[in-house]
Design an enzyme around this catalytic site. Structure first.
Site, short mmCIF file in Angstrom:
data_model
loop_
_atom_site.label_atom_id
_atom_site.label_comp_id
_atom_site.label_asym_id
_atom_site.label_seq_id
_atom_site.Cartn_x
_atom_site.Cartn_y
_atom_site.Cartn_z
N LYS A 259 -26.41 12.40 -56.38
CA LYS A 259 -26.34 11.20 -55.52
C LYS A 259 -27.64 10.40 -55.64
CE LYS A 259 -25.29 9.99 -50.68
NZ LYS A 259 -24.98 10.54 -49.34
N SER B 272 -20.89 8.87 -47.23
CA SER B 272 -21.53 7.99 -48.17
C SER B 272 -21.64 8.53 -49.59
CB SER B 272 -22.94 7.65 -47.67
OG SER B 272 -23.74 8.82 -47.61
N SER C 17 -21.22 12.81 -44.70
CA SER C 17 -21.22 12.09 -45.98
C SER C 17 -20.86 12.92 -47.20
CB SER C 17 -22.60 11.45 -46.21
OG SER C 17 -22.77 10.36 -45.36
#
Lengths: 89, 425
Positions: free
Chosen positions: B30, B105, B129
């Site tokens: 990420k 996210s 997330s």
């Protein structure tokens, strides 16, 4: 209720620019979210927190930090090993 | 778009020649996790061009384990969002239906796993997330116990909640990746030295008591989703577990407590983004407040600015007691509730999300509705407990996620139960 002027004041405190065209929508959303938070008014806040706090500080030891060159690598126009910032006054 | 789903923000690969448990395996990371010499933007224009001079602890461990870093994945800007639409570089598309969001996210990480582009990915979970996009994309995602994985090199949004965690197509790969990243690190003072032994993973839930919090099936939860979850929970009984209805009444405060705390932390953490040490260059001849205000208006997207403003407001004189202090008391009540039910139960089960993945654009203009979709994932972050999302069925052709939550540092029991469920379904 939070007014548009309140939002502008908070934006100034936070150094966050808001375009005048966004201000109405921001204020409306702000009020909807703060209205939801009012559920916490039902809470009594007697008593202490029970979160145990532990000292995480250690003895100072000399380590190997990032080199000055690497630490400055992402800044704009460093000068004599210093980071340059906008003027204060 | 560098791929069909807009999942990668950078596809620079860094191979490792180390022999280890991840040798030859490609792992996506990420884009809020620092990677040495690979741009790391947090999906924000504010960090365009930023190249970290060091690796996050989790990335160091990946490389030492032989993994190839397969690129950096798209996300909601600085982790602030539930759909990955708040990326400055456009939304990631859900591989199961490209008209729908991936969740967020960590949407890019979920998409590259779901599409089979990589076998594993790292995400981060502040209020759901990892678990939300795992649920929406039909993969497995684990939020570890707070402190079990070092946050060193994770660009901070809300430190008291966030954890780096593994995402993969199945429980075994999630456990394998978790075994590499779990453990202590002196550079994160909240880190705890509790490694995870992958060889201990075995399918087992017999005799375990699984609590079913009634609040996880209440208002706002799609009844079709609730039905799928109830059927899944029945399977645990077939596997020899005992289920028990429990109640967590303080959950009524969870969403407010979470959003007040995380926005307050964000307003402080994101104060460092002013264009001076990294990011876009400020106008040096302007006075510094003017220069920073302009940089932060153009560098941050609307959701990041909204959260900084909310946090600044909740910490300001006259409002601190009404919002921040109340939120901390609410967090304490929630932690007490979880401690109480997890004394009687080994695990808790419920849906991960209240519905299936929304259509792109459906929620983006209504931040409060977007926040409300986090209602089932946020509690585990407040309680600091581990939680996993597992695919357990579909509705309208879209994946539905079952959420299992465990005791603090109880990932072993959690992963064994998850594997037992996966092997049966």
């Amino acid at each position: 209720m939070v007014s548009e002027n309140d939002v502008l004041h908070i934006a100034k405190l936070a150094d966050i620019g808001i375009a005048m065209s966004e201000l109405g929508e921001f204020t409306e959303q702000f009020n909807a979210i703060l209205g939801y938070f009012n559920i916490l008014d039902n809470l009594t806040t007697d008593g202490d927190f029970d979160c145990p706090l532990v000292n995480v500080f250690r003895e100072d030891k000399v380590g190997i930090p990032l080199s000055q060159k690497k630490a400055l690598a992402n800044s704009h126009n460093p000068e004599n090993g210093y980071i340059r910032a906008p003027r204060v006054i | 778009m560098s791929d069909a789903y807009n999942a990668f923000l950078s596809d620079i690969e860094i191979p490792s020649s180390a022999a280890g448990p991840l040798a030859g395996i490609r792992v996506a990371v990420k884009d809020n996790i620092s990677t040495k010499n690979i741009p790391t933007t947090c999906a924000s224009k504010m960090l365009l061009g930023y190249i970290p001079p060091y690796d996050a602890h989790a990335v160091e461990l990946l490389k030492a384990a032989g993994a190839t870093i397969a690129g950096k994945t798209n996300m909601d800007e600085f982790g602030m969002g539930t759909t990955t639409e708040n990326s400055a570089f456009g939304p990631t598309l859900n591989p199961r239906d490209t008209t729908r969001v991936t969740g967020g996210s960590s949407g890019g990480s979920a998409a590259v796993v779901a599409a089979g582009i990589v076998r594993m990915a790292l995400g981060s979970d502040t209020g759901g997330s990892i678990r939300c996009p795992a649920s929406y994309c039909g993969i497995v995602g684990l939020k570890p116990t707070y402190g079990r994985v070092s946050r060193y090199g994770l660009i901070a949004y809300a430190n008291s909640f966030e954890q780096i965690g593994p995402m993969a197509a199945n429980v075994t790969d999630v456990a394998r990746l978790f075994s590499v990243i779990a453990g202590g690190d002196h550079r994160d003072s909240t880190s705890v030295d509790k490694p995870y032994d992958f060889t201990e993973l075995h399918a087992s839930v017999e005799g375990k008591i699984i609590g079913i919090p009634k609040e996880y099936f209440g208002e706002g939860i799609d009844t079709n989703i609730a039905k799928i979850i109830e059927t899944s929970i029945d399977k645990f009984e077939e596997l020899g577990a005992v289920t028990l209805e429990v109640s967590l009444p303080s959950l009524q405060y969870a969403l407010s407590a979470y959003y007040i705390t995380c926005t307050c932390e964000a307003s402080s953490n994101l104060g460092r983004f002013d264009g001076v040490r990294y990011g876009p260059k400020p106008e040096m001849t302007n006075l510094w407040h003017d220069a920073y205000t302009k940089i932060r208006e153009t560098g941050f997207g609307p959701e990041v600015r909204r959260r900084i403003l909310l946090g600044t407001f909740a910490l300001s004189t006259g409002y601190y007691g009404k919002y921040y202090v109340k939120a901390q008391h609410a967090k304490q009540l929630i932690r007490h509730d979880f401690r109480r039910v997890l004394t009687d139960c080994d695990l808790l089960a419920g849906p991960t999300m209240p519905g299936i993945a929304p259509k792109i654009g459906e929620l983006v203009d209504d931040p409060l509705r977007m926040y409300q979709t986090d209602i089932l994932t946020i509690p585990a972050n407040i309680a600091g407990i581990p939680a996993i999302s597992l695919p357990c069925g579909t509705f309208h052709g879209m994946p539905v996620g079952l959420q299992l939550m465990g005791k603090i540092f109880g990932e072993e029991v959690l992963l064994n139960a998850a594997l037992a469920f996966e092997e049966m379904t």
